[in-house]
Design a protein around this motif. Structure first.
Motif: not given
Length: 191
Positions: A38-46, A182-184
């Motif tokens: 998802x966009x939020x998870x991809x942004x955190x990964x980046x 972690x990011x939730x």
């Protein structure tokens, strides 16, 4: 070994029947990461990828600066990995750590209804959940790689929160895993 591990979390009524357990052991599914985050998870990964020093596979704890992560703060959880036996030497094994919550973002507090900042996980989770928590978080430390977890159904009858999260191990200067970050994301549609 893959740099990522994944768990698809399914709802259950009894922790003894948790689908994460196979023959009494926690199981991660290495090829289970979604094809597209998802966009939020991809942004955190980046963001986490950008924080890694050149040539290193993990982010150093010293690279984490909340001022430079304002978009993620409400969904962040920072966990310190504390040895149960402080004089032990070398990488800790699963079950040899306690997990002290240092920071809990406001989205997590709002979704769970509970701020557990400054508490060990084994102080607020029921005793029967502790072995699962130790294995889930301990695996991130032992494997030294991030883990993705998705829950598209309520986690328990009591808590109707669908979420996805990614937890990264953070390396201390000595090379040991000292913290987890972690990011939730609670904006997860039902499947």
């Amino acid at each position: 070994m893959s740099l990522l591990s994944c768990v698809e979390f399914q709802p259950f009524d009894d922790w003894d029947q948790a689908p994460l357990w196979r023959d009494g052991h926690y199981t991660s599914v290495d090829d289970g990461w979604p094809e597209r985050l998802s966009a939020p998870m991809q942004a955190f990964m980046d963001k986490m990828d950008a924080l890694r020093s050149p040539g290193e596979t993990m982010v150093r704890k010293t690279a984490i600066d909340p001022v430079k992560m304002p978009a993620f703060l409400s969904g962040i959880q920072l966990v310190e990995c504390v040895r149960k036996h402080p004089h032990a030497v070398g990488d800790p094994k699963i079950g040899e750590l306690r997990f002290l919550i240092r920071v809990v973002g406001t989205d997590i507090v709002t979704s769970t209804g509970f701020d557990y900042t400054g508490r060990y996980m084994d102080e607020f989770h029921p005793p029967e959940n502790i072995p699962i928590i130790e294995r889930v978080y301990g695996a991130i430390v032992a494997e030294r790689r991030p883990q993705y977890w998705r829950s598209c159904e309520p986690v328990t009858k009591r808590l109707d929160s669908r979420f996805e999260r990614i937890i990264f191990p953070l390396m201390a200067d000595c090379g040991e895993i000292s913290h987890l970050i972690g990011y939730w994301n609670y904006d997860v549609p039902r499947l």
